[in-house]
Design a protein around this motif. Structure first.
Motif, PDB file in Angstrom:
ATOM      1  N   THR A 130       3.256  -5.713  -0.959  1.00  0.00           N
ATOM      2  CA  THR A 130       2.864  -4.887   0.182  1.00  0.00           C
ATOM      3  C   THR A 130       2.866  -3.408  -0.186  1.00  0.00           C
ATOM      4  O   THR A 130       2.017  -2.638   0.291  1.00  0.00           O
ATOM      5  N   TRP A 131       3.790  -2.986  -1.038  1.00  0.00           N
ATOM      6  CA  TRP A 131       3.795  -1.600  -1.490  1.00  0.00           C
ATOM      7  C   TRP A 131       2.501  -1.267  -2.228  1.00  0.00           C
ATOM      8  O   TRP A 131       1.954  -0.159  -2.079  1.00  0.00           O
ATOM      9  N   LEU A 173       8.985  -4.308  -8.527  1.00  0.00           N
ATOM     10  CA  LEU A 173       8.433  -3.002  -8.179  1.00  0.00           C
ATOM     11  C   LEU A 173       7.849  -2.302  -9.405  1.00  0.00           C
ATOM     12  O   LEU A 173       6.828  -1.602  -9.304  1.00  0.00           O
ATOM     13  N   TYR A 221       7.334  -8.161  -0.608  1.00  0.00           N
ATOM     14  CA  TYR A 221       7.788  -6.777  -0.437  1.00  0.00           C
ATOM     15  C   TYR A 221       7.119  -5.868  -1.472  1.00  0.00           C
ATOM     16  O   TYR A 221       6.558  -4.818  -1.131  1.00  0.00           O
TER      17      TYR A 221
END
Length: 208
Positions: free
Chosen positions: A38-39, A112, A35
């Motif tokens: 992919t960002w 993130l 996740y």
């Protein structure tokens, strides 16, 4: 032919990397890593504003027309501009993660943040790719991002796994950030050597 072989080898390395990461991390942590990863891919392939493709348009033109001042200006400004944009977006992204932390999965927050750390150099690698293609340096354009980066990533994660260190999504994104920085700096060093031999020193003009 070289580009084709590098991309095939890169696909094989990435496939092996994904299998090993999934085995070491488990489904949940691997999904969180993908996740965040992919960002980086989505944002990093947009924020360079097309300058890697622009390099393949203007570098040959400036070279053919002997407009070396514009060539030197483009080579310097394009790379700094892409890196500056990547850094700005990364800082804004980290601020957004912080501001939205209450709405995010707690396991995704640290990965993130590390994605933001990797972003400027991921974007810079795309820019260096475009410049290297313009000098027919296909190995420098493709090998660092498609082969070297995943090899460094899996090497760091293997070391963490064998040493008993926690192999979760945060560790994987930290390893990805390190691999991105290392491969991009190597790419920059190799490309700078080619540019140094091909473009004589002199004044720069910036064709805004």
């Amino acid at each position: 032919g070289a580009a084709f072989l590098i991309r095939v080898a890169g696909a094989a390395v990435v496939f092996l990397t994904q299998v090993l990461l999934a085995r070491w991390m488990g489904g949940f942590e691997f999904g969180t890593y993908v996740y965040a990863w992919t960002w980086v891919l989505l944002v990093g392939d947009i924020i360079h504003l097309g300058l890697p493709l622009t390099a393949q348009r203007y570098i040959p033109e400036y070279t053919e027309r002997k407009q070396l001042d514009r060539l030197r200006g483009f080579l310097l400004a394009s790379r700094w501009l892409v890196f500056a944009i990547g850094t700005t977006v990364a800082v804004a992204g980290a601020a957004a993660v912080h501001g939205l932390s209450r709405y995010l999965d707690s396991h995704a927050i640290v990965p993130l943040y590390f994605a933001c750390v990797a972003l400027p150099f991921y974007t810079m690698s795309n820019m260096l790719d475009g410049v290297a293609r313009s000098y027919d340096a296909i190995n420098i354009a493709l090998l660092p991002q498609f082969v070297l980066r995943p090899v460094v990533l899996i090497g760091v994660m293997a070391a963490a796994h064998l040493s008993g260190f926690m192999t979760n999504a945060a560790t994987a994104m930290l390893a990805f950030a390190f691999a991105t920085w290392a491969s991009t700096l190597f790419q920059l060093f190799m490309l700078s050597r080619i540019i140094g031999r091909s473009v004589p020193r002199g004044p720069r003009t910036y064709d805004m």
